[in-house]
Design a protein around this motif. Structure first.
Motif, PDB file in Angstrom:
ATOM      1  N   VAL A  44      -2.591  -7.337  19.669  1.00  0.00           N
ATOM      2  CA  VAL A  44      -2.118  -8.698  19.374  1.00  0.00           C
ATOM      3  C   VAL A  44      -2.908  -9.785  20.090  1.00  0.00           C
ATOM      4  O   VAL A  44      -2.845 -10.949  19.705  1.00  0.00           O
ATOM      5  CB  VAL A  44      -0.609  -8.871  19.666  1.00  0.00           C
ATOM      6  CG1 VAL A  44       0.207  -7.917  18.846  1.00  0.00           C
ATOM      7  CG2 VAL A  44      -0.305  -8.718  21.142  1.00  0.00           C
ATOM      8  N   GLY A  45      -3.648  -9.423  21.129  1.00  0.00           N
ATOM      9  CA  GLY A  45      -4.428 -10.422  21.860  1.00  0.00           C
ATOM     10  C   GLY A  45      -3.572 -11.211  22.836  1.00  0.00           C
ATOM     11  O   GLY A  45      -2.510 -10.768  23.258  1.00  0.00           O
ATOM     12  N   SER A  68      -1.332  -6.068   8.965  1.00  0.00           N
ATOM     13  CA  SER A  68      -2.726  -5.633   8.829  1.00  0.00           C
ATOM     14  C   SER A  68      -2.852  -4.211   8.280  1.00  0.00           C
ATOM     15  O   SER A  68      -3.960  -3.769   7.997  1.00  0.00           O
ATOM     16  CB  SER A  68      -3.430  -5.711  10.180  1.00  0.00           C
ATOM     17  OG  SER A  68      -2.885  -4.753  11.076  1.00  0.00           O
ATOM     18  N   ARG A  69      -1.709  -3.509   8.183  1.00  0.00           N
ATOM     19  CA  ARG A  69      -1.721  -2.108   7.740  1.00  0.00           C
ATOM     20  C   ARG A  69      -2.664  -1.277   8.613  1.00  0.00           C
ATOM     21  O   ARG A  69      -3.392  -0.416   8.127  1.00  0.00           O
ATOM     22  CB  ARG A  69      -2.125  -1.978   6.275  1.00  0.00           C
ATOM     23  CG  ARG A  69      -1.265  -2.746   5.308  1.00  0.00           C
ATOM     24  CD  ARG A  69       0.077  -2.065   5.142  1.00  0.00           C
ATOM     25  NE  ARG A  69       0.808  -2.630   4.010  1.00  0.00           N
ATOM     26  CZ  ARG A  69       1.958  -3.279   4.134  1.00  0.00           C
ATOM     27  NH1 ARG A  69       2.475  -3.466   5.319  1.00  0.00           N
ATOM     28  NH2 ARG A  69       2.574  -3.753   3.082  1.00  0.00           N
ATOM     29  N   LEU A  70      -2.616  -1.576   9.906  1.00  0.00           N
ATOM     30  CA  LEU A  70      -3.472  -0.882  10.868  1.00  0.00           C
ATOM     31  C   LEU A  70      -3.248   0.623  10.814  1.00  0.00           C
ATOM     32  O   LEU A  70      -4.178   1.406  10.905  1.00  0.00           O
ATOM     33  CB  LEU A  70      -3.225  -1.415  12.275  1.00  0.00           C
ATOM     34  CG  LEU A  70      -4.142  -0.960  13.377  1.00  0.00           C
ATOM     35  CD1 LEU A  70      -5.584  -1.328  13.065  1.00  0.00           C
ATOM     36  CD2 LEU A  70      -3.728  -1.562  14.702  1.00  0.00           C
ATOM     37  N   PHE A  71      -1.993   1.022  10.696  1.00  0.00           N
ATOM     38  CA  PHE A  71      -1.670   2.413  10.396  1.00  0.00           C
ATOM     39  C   PHE A  71      -0.395   2.460   9.577  1.00  0.00           C
ATOM     40  O   PHE A  71       0.230   1.441   9.322  1.00  0.00           O
ATOM     41  CB  PHE A  71      -1.608   3.319  11.630  1.00  0.00           C
ATOM     42  CG  PHE A  71      -1.015   2.733  12.872  1.00  0.00           C
ATOM     43  CD1 PHE A  71      -1.822   2.297  13.899  1.00  0.00           C
ATOM     44  CD2 PHE A  71       0.352   2.623  13.038  1.00  0.00           C
ATOM     45  CE1 PHE A  71      -1.283   1.769  15.060  1.00  0.00           C
ATOM     46  CE2 PHE A  71       0.899   2.109  14.183  1.00  0.00           C
ATOM     47  CZ  PHE A  71       0.081   1.680  15.201  1.00  0.00           C
ATOM     48  N   SER A  72      -0.030   3.629   9.133  1.00  0.00           N
ATOM     49  CA  SER A  72       1.026   3.778   8.129  1.00  0.00           C
ATOM     50  C   SER A  72       2.388   3.314   8.629  1.00  0.00           C
ATOM     51  O   SER A  72       2.658   3.300   9.831  1.00  0.00           O
ATOM     52  CB  SER A  72       1.123   5.240   7.692  1.00  0.00           C
ATOM     53  OG  SER A  72       1.720   6.011   8.714  1.00  0.00           O
ATOM     54  N   LEU A  73       3.232   2.979   7.656  1.00  0.00           N
ATOM     55  CA  LEU A  73       4.604   2.584   7.982  1.00  0.00           C
ATOM     56  C   LEU A  73       5.366   3.738   8.619  1.00  0.00           C
ATOM     57  O   LEU A  73       6.244   3.516   9.450  1.00  0.00           O
ATOM     58  CB  LEU A  73       5.330   2.101   6.730  1.00  0.00           C
ATOM     59  CG  LEU A  73       4.841   0.776   6.163  1.00  0.00           C
ATOM     60  CD1 LEU A  73       5.606   0.431   4.892  1.00  0.00           C
ATOM     61  CD2 LEU A  73       4.986  -0.332   7.182  1.00  0.00           C
TER      62      LEU A  73
END
Length: 134
Positions: A44-45, A68-73
């Motif tokens: 998140v910074g 961002s769909r960084l990884f799956s739900l």
């Protein structure tokens, strides 16, 4: 993604593992939690203002990962509960004597937290690697 915070998270996780292996359970729990905290910071910074709170950072992390769909739900499900549980255990470790017990159940619980935080770090590092490759 901020690699400085990922490195900090990895270092804290290594300290958590060492502490766990050497019977320093309070230190293991505290460092495991802060490894998770730093991993979330990597995603998140910097906070919009001031510094991240223990309640605000997981919410921001979940939102950023979801958007961002960084990884799956599937991976994201239960993350907030996991963070809340580890935070509660960290407070016990830092402020009370309840963690001083070395029951097998408690040791197994701490080992599970360390493993889950390591899995998260591996996912984030893999994502950072994939971004750098493209």
């Amino acid at each position: 993604m901020n690699s400085k915070y990922l490195k900090k998270a990895r270092l804290r996780l290594e300290v958590a593992k060492w502490s766990y292996s050497n019977g320093y359970l309070c230190s293991a729990v505290s460092n495991c939690y802060y490894a998770l905290f730093n991993a979330m910071q990597a995603v998140v910074g910097e906070p919009p203002k001031g510094s991240w709170t223990h309640g605000g950072l997981p919410k921001a992390f979940t939102r950023v990962v979801y958007e961002s769909r960084l990884f799956s739900l599937e991976i994201l499900k239960g993350f907030v509960d996991f963070t809340d549980e580890l935070y509660a255990l960290r407070k016990e470790a830092d402020y009370y004597d309840t963690i001083m017990s070395s029951s097998d159940e408690l040791k197994n619980e701490i080992a599970r937290y360390i493993s889950k935080v390591e899995d998260l770090l591996n996912l984030l590092e893999e994502s950072l690697h994939d971004v750098n490759e493209s």
